[in-house]
Design a protein around this motif. Structure first.
Motif, short mmCIF file in Angstrom:
data_model
loop_
_atom_site.label_atom_id
_atom_site.label_comp_id
_atom_site.label_asym_id
_atom_site.label_seq_id
_atom_site.Cartn_x
_atom_site.Cartn_y
_atom_site.Cartn_z
N ARG A 75 0.83 -1.21 0.00
CA ARG A 75 0.00 0.00 0.00
C ARG A 75 0.86 1.26 0.00
N ARG A 76 0.22 2.38 -0.37
CA ARG A 76 0.84 3.70 -0.38
C ARG A 76 1.94 3.81 -1.44
N THR A 113 -4.29 2.70 -7.57
CA THR A 113 -4.61 3.70 -8.60
C THR A 113 -4.24 3.17 -9.98
N ASN A 135 -12.63 4.69 4.48
CA ASN A 135 -11.46 4.19 3.75
C ASN A 135 -10.92 5.32 2.87
N ALA A 158 -7.99 5.95 1.74
CA ALA A 158 -7.10 5.54 0.64
C ALA A 158 -7.92 5.20 -0.60
N SER A 159 -9.01 4.45 -0.44
CA SER A 159 -9.86 4.13 -1.58
C SER A 159 -10.57 5.37 -2.11
N LYS A 168 -9.43 8.39 -2.19
CA LYS A 168 -8.45 9.11 -3.02
C LYS A 168 -8.22 8.39 -4.35
N THR A 169 -8.12 7.06 -4.29
CA THR A 169 -7.90 6.28 -5.51
C THR A 169 -9.05 6.48 -6.50
#
Length: 178
Positions: free
Chosen positions: A109-110, A115, A141, A143-144, A146-147
């Motif tokens: 991750r990260r 993406t 979530n 992170a999702s 942003k993706t």
């Protein structure tokens, strides 16, 4: 450089390593794993990979009474980084889970892997003639979020589900001019 590949028995040990990193349970989104799947043994793993292959074939999926789902593993060399699934159609499960679901193992991750993989699956959706796709993620979530937003996801809203609040995003797909 990562790549998307169809599920394969060749990566049994690498997949088990990724699965162990997630911890116990069947929570790896994008892999199509269900509680009935026995993935530890070579035979069980092969049966699971075969089921995913059958579900990816629209004719076989329809014959079995379901909609097709294209499964891809995100790999780098011989390491499984995650999985991503493109669900065809618009049935009840798609309305709950979305057209595309993905999961990235914690150690990968990260790095932009999700993406990148989502962009490739949007290309596959375009080839299938889909003009928009629904993506659903847990409301917290980030992170999702942003993706999905990096790919133009537009928030439809937040709904309560059996798993808690979920954000629903639509991504419009520009179809090629013919």
């Amino acid at each position: 450089m990562p790549e998307l590949i169809a599920p394969t028995v060749r990566l049994h040990a690498a997949w088990l390593e990724a699965h162990a990193e997630w911890g116990p349970g069947f929570h790896e989104d994008g892999f199509g794993l269900i509680p009935a799947d026995e993935v530890e043994s070579a035979a069980g793993f092969a049966a699971w990979v075969a089921r995913l292959g059958d579900e990816s074939d629209p004719a076989k999926a329809a014959k079995a009474g379901g909609a097709a789902c294209t499964y891809r593993w995100i790999v780098e060399g011989e390491r499984v980084l995650g999985g991503i699934a493109l669900r065809h159609g618009s049935g009840e499960f798609v309305q709950w889970a979305g057209h595309i679901g993905y999961g990235i193992r914690p150690s990968a991750r990260r790095r932009g892997v999700a993406t990148w993989a989502l962009g490739r699956m949007l290309d596959e959706a375009r080839v299938l003639g889909m003009d928009q796709v629904l993506l659903v993620c847990a409301a917290d979530n980030l992170a999702s979020v942003k993706t999905i937003e990096r790919h133009g996801g537009v928030l439809e809203g937040i709904r309560n589900t059996k798993l808690g609040p979920a954000r629903r995003y639509w991504i419009k797909i520009d179809l090629p001019i013919t």
